[in-house]
Design a protein around this motif. Structure first.
Motif, PDB file in Angstrom:
ATOM      1  N   TRP A 151       0.848  -1.197   0.000  1.00 27.08           N
ATOM      2  CA  TRP A 151       0.000   0.000   0.000  1.00 27.08           C
ATOM      3  C   TRP A 151       0.878   1.238   0.000  1.00 27.08           C
ATOM      4  O   TRP A 151       1.893   1.295   0.700  1.00 27.08           O
ATOM      5  N   ASN A 152       0.476   2.229  -0.773  1.00 27.45           N
ATOM      6  CA  ASN A 152       1.222   3.488  -0.866  1.00 27.45           C
ATOM      7  C   ASN A 152       1.048   4.279   0.425  1.00 27.45           C
ATOM      8  O   ASN A 152      -0.045   4.765   0.728  1.00 27.45           O
ATOM      9  N   THR A 156      -3.856   5.996  -0.983  1.00 21.24           N
ATOM     10  CA  THR A 156      -5.109   5.612  -1.649  1.00 21.24           C
ATOM     11  C   THR A 156      -4.958   4.421  -2.580  1.00 21.24           C
ATOM     12  O   THR A 156      -5.972   3.847  -2.995  1.00 21.24           O
ATOM     13  N   THR A 157      -3.738   4.029  -2.932  1.00 21.27           N
ATOM     14  CA  THR A 157      -3.550   2.982  -3.932  1.00 21.27           C
ATOM     15  C   THR A 157      -2.653   1.867  -3.408  1.00 21.27           C
ATOM     16  O   THR A 157      -1.844   2.059  -2.500  1.00 21.27           O
ATOM     17  N   LEU A 174      -1.736  -1.617 -10.479  1.00 23.38           N
ATOM     18  CA  LEU A 174      -2.069  -0.545  -9.539  1.00 23.38           C
ATOM     19  C   LEU A 174      -3.575  -0.523  -9.321  1.00 23.38           C
ATOM     20  O   LEU A 174      -4.351  -0.479 -10.289  1.00 23.38           O
ATOM     21  N   TRP A 175      -3.985  -0.541  -8.024  1.00 20.59           N
ATOM     22  CA  TRP A 175      -5.397  -0.659  -7.676  1.00 20.59           C
ATOM     23  C   TRP A 175      -5.839   0.465  -6.748  1.00 20.59           C
ATOM     24  O   TRP A 175      -5.028   1.006  -5.987  1.00 20.59           O
ATOM     25  N   HIS A 176      -7.137   0.768  -6.825  1.00 26.97           N
ATOM     26  CA  HIS A 176      -7.784   1.703  -5.898  1.00 26.97           C
ATOM     27  C   HIS A 176      -9.013   1.002  -5.317  1.00 26.97           C
ATOM     28  O   HIS A 176      -9.753   0.340  -6.063  1.00 26.97           O
ATOM     29  N   LEU A 190      -5.931   0.569 -12.186  1.00 30.59           N
ATOM     30  CA  LEU A 190      -5.677   1.916 -12.697  1.00 30.59           C
ATOM     31  C   LEU A 190      -4.570   1.893 -13.743  1.00 30.59           C
ATOM     32  O   LEU A 190      -4.539   2.738 -14.644  1.00 30.59           O
TER      33      LEU A 190
END
Length: 337
Positions: free
Chosen positions: A140-141, A146-147, A159-161, A168
């Motif tokens: 996780w960032n 958020t991503t 890359l996911w949200h 993404l």
């Protein structure tokens, strides 16, 4: 079993080019029914951690994610929640914007988001079919918050949200391989730049990426930097927490290498001491130059990774030998002073 360890104070001998070893003592132990593959401390609760596990080492069978908490009075680890997965879980990471959510990487290629408020139904609040092969890592960032990144044996990083069903962005493949490219074993966000991340793969390379360079789902981004890090598979990568130009890599060749990404033709330092492949490594979040590693030789080690002037790889090593079936990845919260 999982154990949280702290190192005893080392005695100073005044010689950095000599290897010193010190025993680390497990202050608390929790035995999981499956084999432990990953552990991550919560960014919100200092005594809380998540453990991803896989039955039969993830070859076949189920997986579980355990949320544990150290009792404030006794220090003993107690289980807060557990979720059962139909596939083995190889990695986990906390949602940096929600203290109740843990994200996991699964042997079936999926990424799942679990919520401690939804323990009763036992189902993830979100599941992405992220990869066509095993999903090897999630991260996780913790700047953007958020991503989340996922890497897979299909050679891709995605890359996911949490609010989106599709990725993404997609990055890769990582070199030649079947079906898409060399397996990507690890992808980690930079602690210095919200859009930069590094990955490592079976072709022995470490790659640095700019997430802004690939905004469209389904696209294939190109890395900003490639480092020919190892002659064998590269299983682990991390960023130095204090110097944004430094990267760490660990490999099947049993070495840990320190890289300056500005001058990446040769490593700044090579740490030698593990008897088998280096599975995962972490840069110490509080002490510059200290690196933690775990290996298939069933040991966890702390290293003084600062290079000597002659670049001969001098080091001080704290050695922990506690596991009987292979040591799994460690979290930087494990690195006691």
């Amino acid at each position: 079993a999982f154990s949280k360890v702290r190192a005893r104070k080392k005695t100073k001998n005044g010689e950095r080019n000599e290897t010193t070893q010190a025993t680390m003592i497990a202050v608390s132990t929790f035995e999981c029914p499956f084999n432990c593959c990953s552990v991550e401390f919560s960014p919100f609760e200092e005594r809380r951690l998540a453990v991803a596990t896989a039955q039969y080492f993830g070859v076949v069978g189920n997986g579980q994610v355990h949320v544990l908490e150290a009792d404030e009075r006794t220090g003993q680890l107690v289980e807060v929640a557990t979720f059962l997965s139909p596939e083995g879980l190889y990695d986990c990471t906390w949602n940096e914007s929600n203290p109740r959510q843990v994200c996991t990487a699964s042997a079936d290629g999926s990424v799942a988001l679990w919520d401690l408020g939804a323990v009763a139904d036992g189902l993830p609040v979100r599941r992405w079919q992220a990869h066509t092969e095993e999903c090897a890592s999630v991260d996780w960032n913790f700047i953007d918050k958020t991503t989340v990144l996922s890497s897979g044996w299909d050679g891709l990083v995605r890359l996911w949200h949490p609010d989106h069903h599709e990725p993404l962005a997609t990055f890769g493949p990582h070199g030649p391989g079947v079906p898409l490219g060399a397996a990507c074993y690890n992808a980690v966000w930079s602690p210095h730049h919200p859009d930069a991340f590094a990955s490592c793969s079976a072709d022995g390379q470490v790659r640095v990426w700019d997430a802004r360079a690939n905004p469209a789902a389904g696209g294939r981004g190109e890395p900003a930097l490639r480092i020919a890090a190892h002659p064998d598979e590269c299983l682990a990568v991390d960023w130095d927490k204090y110097a944004d130009h430094l990267l760490l890599s660990g490999s099947v060749d049993r070495t840990i290498r320190i890289w300056d990404r500005r001058f990446a033709q040769a490593p700044l330092n090579v740490l030698v001491g593990h008897g088998y492949a280096v599975k995962r490594l972490k840069s110490h979040p509080h002490v510059p130059g200290v690196v933690g590693s775990v290996s298939y030789d069933m040991t966890a080690c702390l290293w003084d990774a600062r290079p000597l002037p002659n670049l001969q790889g001098g080091l001080q090593k704290h050695h922990h030998h506690h596991h009987s079936k292979g040591a799994g990845p460690m979290d930087s919260g494990d690195l006691g002073g």
